[in-house]
Design an enzyme around this catalytic site. Structure first.
Site, PDB file in Angstrom:
ATOM      1  N   ASP A  10       0.855  -1.187   0.000  1.00 64.54           N
ATOM      2  CA  ASP A  10       0.000   0.000   0.000  1.00 64.54           C
ATOM      3  C   ASP A  10       0.890   1.236   0.000  1.00 64.54           C
ATOM      4  O   ASP A  10       1.657   1.449   0.945  1.00 64.54           O
ATOM      5  CB  ASP A  10      -0.892  -0.036   1.250  1.00 64.54           C
ATOM      6  CG  ASP A  10      -1.926   1.073   1.252  1.00 64.54           C
ATOM      7  OD1 ASP A  10      -2.060   1.776   0.236  1.00 64.54           O
ATOM      8  OD2 ASP A  10      -2.586   1.240   2.296  1.00 64.54           O
ATOM      9  N   ASP A 104      -2.811   2.200  -6.092  1.00 60.68           N
ATOM     10  CA  ASP A 104      -1.706   2.230  -5.122  1.00 60.68           C
ATOM     11  C   ASP A 104      -1.703   1.056  -4.156  1.00 60.68           C
ATOM     12  O   ASP A 104      -1.035   1.096  -3.140  1.00 60.68           O
ATOM     13  CB  ASP A 104      -1.734   3.541  -4.339  1.00 60.68           C
ATOM     14  CG  ASP A 104      -2.747   3.528  -3.223  1.00 60.68           C
ATOM     15  OD1 ASP A 104      -3.876   3.067  -3.459  1.00 60.68           O
ATOM     16  OD2 ASP A 104      -2.399   3.953  -2.115  1.00 60.68           O
ATOM     17  N   GLU A 105      -2.464   0.037  -4.462  1.00 59.42           N
ATOM     18  CA  GLU A 105      -2.580  -1.090  -3.532  1.00 59.42           C
ATOM     19  C   GLU A 105      -2.665  -2.390  -4.309  1.00 59.42           C
ATOM     20  O   GLU A 105      -3.363  -2.448  -5.319  1.00 59.42           O
ATOM     21  CB  GLU A 105      -3.912  -0.969  -2.789  1.00 59.42           C
ATOM     22  CG  GLU A 105      -3.831  -0.562  -1.355  1.00 59.42           C
ATOM     23  CD  GLU A 105      -5.217  -0.645  -0.756  1.00 59.42           C
ATOM     24  OE1 GLU A 105      -5.552  -1.702  -0.208  1.00 59.42           O
ATOM     25  OE2 GLU A 105      -5.972   0.336  -0.845  1.00 59.42           O
TER      26      GLU A 105
END
Ligand SMILES: [Mg+2]
Length: 377
Positions: A10, A104-105
Site C-alpha cells: 500500500d 496504489d494497492e
C-alpha cells in the site's frame, strides 16, 4: 499444505506523495489533492494534512475549515497511473500473481519465492526499497498467510514500514482486534455486533455458527472464518474488465444537490481518466446512489455510440444523479460506471483508483460502507 505467503503493498498517501515529490514547494506542507472550489472533494491528503483531520472523500469546504493553510492541488491521474505501472513492473520481478485493488494497492502471492529470498518479509523489504529507489515514493507492506491478515498488517507500521503476522500470531492478533476494523464489516454490521455483545475478534470467535447465521445470514461463515484467522481467498491475477467504475463513500452524508453533483463529477472524471488510458469507451453509463438508510438505487443510460468525450460522460452522469435530486435523505455513497465497451480495454491491468478498496467477493451486504476511505491511505 504449507502456509501461503501473501504481501499487501500500500503506497503511503499516494496521490499527495506524488505531488510532493514533483513539487518541492509542497513538501512538509498540508496538501489535499482535489479541487478546492466550493463544490470540490478531497481525493487524497498528505500526512501533514491528515494531522489536521483532513481525509480523502471529505468535501473541500470541510477540509479548509479543518486546516486553513491547506494547499489544494488538482489531481493528475495520468501521472499516478504511470507511477502505478512502474510499481507494477517491480512486482512482476517477484511474482506473476498480482491482484491490484487500486492504483496504489495490491496483493501479491509470493509463496513460490522466485527470487529465493527465503521469507516474504525479505521480499517485501526489497520491493519497498525498489519502489523508493525507482519512484522516490514510500510504500508500506503487510505480510501474512492470507489476504485478510496481510491487509490488516499493512496499516500497522504506516508510513514507510512493514509488519508480518505469522500463523502463530494470527489468532491472537485477531482476538484483540475490534470487529469494526475487520475488512468487510461495515459500520452497520459493527453496530449490530456490538448490540449482540461482540466487540472483538475473540467475542466473535466465541459465538456459534448457528447463532451468527441467525443474525447475519450467509455472511456468518465468513465472519467466523476471519475471527479464526482463516481466509481462503486466492490472489487473483487481474482479469479483463467488462466495466470500469469509481465510487466513494463519504465521511458524512451529502444532502446539498450541488455537493452531490460535484461528487458525481469527480467520479466521472476518475472513470474518464481510466477510459482514456485504457482506450476503452463504453456505451452505457450507470450512476449508483446509496442513501444514508442504505437504500440503494442505480440509474443507467445507454447511447447508440461509445461515450468518447469527458464532457459527455460528465453530463450524462450528472443528469442521471439529478433524477434522485433534491433529496431529503442524506447520500453516503456515489458511484459512476461505464460498461458496454465497443472493444475490450487494451490495458486491462489498469485499475481505477477506487477510494474505497472494496473487494467484490465479500459476502457482507454493506461491504462498500467501510468506515475508512482506504484507497489512498
Ligand atoms: Mg495507500
Amino acid at each position: 499444505m504449507p502456509p501461503r505467503k501473501i504481501i499487501h503493498i500500500d503506497m503511503d498517501a499516494f496521490y499527495a506523495s506524488v505531488e510532493q515529490r514533483d513539487n518541492p514547494a509542497l513538501r512538509g506542507r498540508p496538501v489535499a489533492v482535489g479541487h478546492g472550489a466550493k463544490r470540490g472533494v478531497v481525493a487524497a491528503a498528505s500526512y501533514e494534512a491528515r494531522a489536521f483531520g483532513v481525509r480523502s472523500a471529505m468535501p473541500s469546504i470541510t477540509a479548509m475549515r479543518q486546516c486553513a493553510e491547506l494547499v489544494f492541488v488538482p489531481p493528475r491521474f495520468e501521472v499516478y497511473r504511470a507511477v502505478s505501472r512502474q510499481i507494477r513492473a517491480i512486482f512482476e520481478r517477484y511474482t506473476p500473481l498480482i491482484e491490484p485493488l487500486s492504483l496504489d494497492e495490491a496483493y501479491l502471492d509470493v509463496t513460490a519465492d522466485l527470487r529465493r529470498l527465503q521469507t516474504a518479509f525479505a521480499t517485501a523489504k526489497e520491493i519497498r526499497a525498489c519502489i523508493l529507489k525507482e519512484t522516490g515514493l514510500t510504500a508500506s507492506a503487510g505480510i501474512s498467510y492470507n489476504k485478510f491478515l496481510a491487509k490488516l498488517a499493512s496499516s500497522q507500521r504506516k508510513p514507510n514500514g512493514q509488519f508480518v503476522i505469522t500463523p502463530e500470531m494470527g489468532p491472537d492478533f485477531i482476538a484483540s482486534l475490534p470487529v469494526a476494523k475487520f475488512h468487510g464489516v461495515g459500520p452497520v454490521t459493527a453496530a449490530k455486533m456490538q448490540r449482540l455483545g461482540i466487540q472483538t475478534g475473540a467475542d466473535l470467535r466465541a459465538k456459534s455458527l448457528v447463532f451468527l447465521q441467525q443474525h447475519f445470514g450467509k455472511s456468518a461463515a465468513w465472519y467466523l472464518g476471519i475471527a479464526n484467522g482463516e481466509d481462503d481467498r486466492l490472489v487473483v491475477a487481474d482479469r479483463p474488465r467488462k466495466s470500469s467504475g469509481s465510487e466513494t463513500t463519504f465521511e458524512r452524508d451529502l444532502t446539498a444537490s450541488e455537493e452531490i453533483e460535484a461528487g458525481i463529477e469527480a467520479m466521472a472524471a476518475d472513470v474518464w481518466a481510466w477510459c482514456e488510458n485504457a482506450k476503452a469507451f463504453g456505451r452505457t453509463v450507470t450512476v449508483k446512489v446509496k442513501f444514508a438508510d442504505f437504500h440503494q438505487v442505480t440509474r443507467s443510460r445507454s447511447f447508440s455510440m461509445a461515450i468518447a468525450r469527458h464532457d459527455l460522460l460528465r453530463q450524462a452522469s450528472v443528469e442521471l444523479v439529478r433524477t434522485v435530486l433534491p433529496t431529503a435523505k442524506g447520500i453516503r455513497l456515489l458511484g459512476v460506471t461505464v460498461s458496454n465497451f465497443d472493444q475490450a480495454p487494451m490495458n486491462a491491468s489498469d485499475e481505477l483508483p477506487l477510494f474505497d478498496a472494496v473487494e467484490g467477493v465479500m459476502p457482507e451486504p454493506d461491504a462498500t460502507s467501510g468506515a475508512t476511505p482506504a484507497g489512498v491511505g
